[in-house]
Write a protein that holds these residues in place. Structure first.
Motif, short mmCIF file in Angstrom:
data_model
loop_
_atom_site.label_atom_id
_atom_site.label_comp_id
_atom_site.label_asym_id
_atom_site.label_seq_id
_atom_site.Cartn_x
_atom_site.Cartn_y
_atom_site.Cartn_z
N ALA A 174 0.72 -1.23 -0.07
CA ALA A 174 -0.33 0.05 0.16
C ALA A 174 0.90 1.68 0.11
N ASP A 175 1.93 1.20 0.92
CA ASP A 175 2.73 2.43 0.51
C ASP A 175 3.41 2.89 -0.60
N ALA A 176 3.95 1.36 -0.77
CA ALA A 176 4.22 1.74 -2.36
C ALA A 176 3.90 2.39 -3.84
N ASN A 177 2.34 1.34 -3.24
CA ASN A 177 1.37 1.89 -4.31
C ASN A 177 1.14 3.10 -4.68
N THR A 182 1.01 8.91 -6.04
CA THR A 182 1.72 10.92 -5.99
C THR A 182 2.33 10.61 -6.50
N ALA A 183 3.38 10.06 -7.17
CA ALA A 183 4.27 10.41 -7.86
C ALA A 183 4.16 10.41 -9.97
N ALA A 333 12.31 5.77 -8.51
CA ALA A 333 10.70 4.39 -7.64
C ALA A 333 10.12 4.76 -8.39
N LEU A 334 9.59 5.97 -9.42
CA LEU A 334 8.96 6.03 -10.51
C LEU A 334 9.39 5.62 -11.46
N ASN A 340 8.61 -3.03 -9.05
CA ASN A 340 8.78 -3.24 -7.60
C ASN A 340 7.62 -3.19 -7.14
N LEU A 341 6.38 -2.86 -7.72
CA LEU A 341 4.86 -3.38 -7.15
C LEU A 341 4.77 -4.36 -7.16
N THR A 342 5.14 -4.73 -8.94
CA THR A 342 5.26 -6.39 -9.23
C THR A 342 5.58 -7.84 -7.47
#
Length: 553
Positions: A174-177, A182-183, A333-334, A340-342
């Motif tokens: 959730a934090d990464a998403n 936001t980015a 990160a963007l 990373n999200l996967t």
């Protein structure tokens, strides 16, 4: 374990001090003698509502002090610690409650003032009182799951660990998403700000350094004329320092002619040294305060731009390097966020699967333990004249929104009192002595699984006698092997099982009635059981029957 109970000016009790012991203690007395007063007194100590009607007529206040042995009781120690209440090792826990005739009340634990709410929290841990209006202990479904898990030795710890792992994985995803969302939402702005800050490249401590250098250069501009005049005083063949040196050379040639001339030479030498030092410091100051209009313009422009960027991003000037680092990290990160999200998504699904697997195994354990508990309780119901009743441990799946560290199940103990009737919670079906017998059957089946160290049954034998009363007494004695048990009873079969026997009696001098309690010795105990068997007039047959009851146990 309850050690003592001191009562002052409570209803019909003027002054009473009781000591209690492990095992089965029975309390008997004629109807109306005041057995309920003792339970009211203990209830006050356990946080029950304070009623001014409890204060003895003519007294200003009623007082109850209960002492407990809490050695090794981790839950009590934690509760006391959370409330900053000291408990000396080896000393009893003292709970004091006083009620004034005007209705006010105060509570203390180890002489520290506390709320009635804290007394209730302590009471749940210290004493279980089972009677007609009990709504705690085994009656409350909130504790049924823990009791079943303890009975079946179910692996709740493994499920709790899997739950924590799953929740941590969900938070990471959730934090990464959220960060990527936001980015992406601010991508253009982030790109612009990052380019701007990267081009400016702020340095740690730069604002203070620029401000200091600018101030020094501005001071140099203001002092440059004075410094130049001072240099003119020192420099050249006619400068002050050159003249001092020339005077020193002349004086050196004649110094031997008189002592005062020699002293004058020494003083002049010191002056030359000091003048040299002054000239050196003046030169150093001139270099430090060097005024360069081009450099000053550059510093002022850099400082202005730095402060403008700080205002734009609503941070201090010295925080700009850290802001740049965060923007660089957000951009990275963007750029790599999808991969990373996967990975985080796969991790959270794997963690959930591990939790579900562990929780399903726990559910199977609970179902198996429930059947074993059902059989154990059912075996206790028949001797207690509840042979038409049925007991069932309900293990139902919870909605996913209610899953937690204890698994995915709702657990509740249900009964059916008559053939063909539906199962329902204990409190909704059973009443009076029947409810107490259900509780006793459950307690015996659960043995040492959970519960307070002191249990009180209020008239568990109501409405039964003979073999059923004997069965109740036998089970109470068995249960008292592992806990402190106090029973208010009218049954001689139950009273005969007691390891300690307290007689409650009411006396009157014609104007004032009083309730007293005394511990019976063997002879008095036989006489009291004979009274319970025969009534007001104790017959030889009743005494013989009392002997037989006492011999059997």
């Amino acid at each position: 374990m309850l050690l003592s109970l001191a009562i002052r000016d409570l209803v019909l009790i003027e002054a009473l001090d009781l000591d209690f012991h492990r095992g089965l203690g029975v309390l008997t007395g004629e109807t109306g003698a005041g057995k309920s007063i003792l339970l009211d007194a203990l209830g006050l100590a356990m946080g029950a509502r304070a009623d001014s009607g409890l204060v003895r007529q003519g007294a200003e206040r009623a007082l109850v002090i209960a002492g407990f042995d809490v050695a090794g009781h981790a839950a009590v120690a934690a509760l006391l610690g959370d409330n900053d209440i000291a408990q000396e090792p080896g000393e009893p826990l003292l709970i004091r409650r006083q009620v004034r005739a005007d209705g006010g009340s105060r509570a203390f634990v180890n002489d520290q003032p506390v709320s009635a709410g804290l007394l209730r929290d302590l009471g749940v841990l210290l004493v279980e009182i089972h009677g007609q209006h009990d709504d705690r202990g085994l009656i409350n479904p909130k504790g049924h799951r823990d009791l079943l898990d303890s009975f079946g030795r179910c692996d709740v710890a493994g499920v709790a660990a899997a739950w924590r792992g799953w929740q941590a994985a969900e938070r990471a995803y959730a934090d990464a998403n959220a960060a990527i969302d936001t980015a992406l939402r601010d991508r253009d702005l982030l790109e612009h700000n990052l380019a701007e800050l990267t081009a400016f490249m702020p340095q740690p401590g730069e604002e203070a350094e620029l401000a200091g250098d600018r101030a020094a250069m501005q001071k140099g501009e203001r002092l440059s004329g004075d410094i130049a005049d001072l240099f003119a005083t020192f420099e050249g063949s006619k400068g002050a320092l050159a003249q001092l040196r020339g005077a020193a050379r002349k004086l050196d040639r004649i110094a031997e002619e008189h002592p005062l001339l020699n002293e004058a030479l020494e003083a002049l030498d010191r002056s030359v040294i000091e003048a040299d030092d002054a000239e050196a410091k003046l030169r150093a100051a001139s270099e430090a305060l060097t005024y360069d209009s081009v450099r000053l313009d550059e510093m002022e422009r850099r400082l202005f731009d730095l402060r403008a960027l700080a205002r734009k991003h609503n941070v201090a000037g010295d925080a700009l390097p850290d802001l740049l680092a965060r923007m660089q990290a957000d951009w990275a990160a963007l750029e790599s966020g999808g991969a990373n999200l996967t990975a985080l998504d796969k991790a959270r699904h794997a963690a959930k699967a591990a939790y579900v697997s562990a929780a399903e195994a726990l559910s199977s354990e609970r179902a198996k333990a429930g059947k074993a508990l059902d059989a154990a309780v059912q075996g206790e119901l028949i001797p207690l004249k509840l042979d038409a009743a049925r007991f069932r441990t309900l293990v139902d799946p919870l909605d996913e929104t209610r899953w937690g560290p204890s698994g995915m199940d709702h657990v509740e103990f249900l009964i059916s009192t008559n053939p063909g009737s539906d199962f329902a919670p204990l409190m909704k079906i059973a009443s009076g002595g029947e409810l107490s017998r259900f509780i006793l059957a459950l307690k015996v089946a659960l043995a040492e699984q959970g519960g307070a160290e002191t249990m009180i049954f209020d008239e568990i034998d109501r409405g039964v006698g003979g073999a059923v009363a004997s069965a109740i007494g036998e089970r109470l004695a068995r249960l008292a092997l592992t806990t402190q048990l106090l029973v208010v009873t009218h049954s001689p079969q139950v009273a005969a099982r007691g390891a300690h026997h307290l007689l409650i009696a009411k006396t009157s001098d014609g104007t004032v009635a009083r309730t007293g309690v005394r511990l019976l010795d063997d002879a008095d105990r036989k006489e009291e059981i004979a009274r319970m068997l025969s009534g007001a007039e104790i017959t030889p047959e009743a005494r013989a029957q009392a002997d037989r009851l006492l011999e059997r146990v």
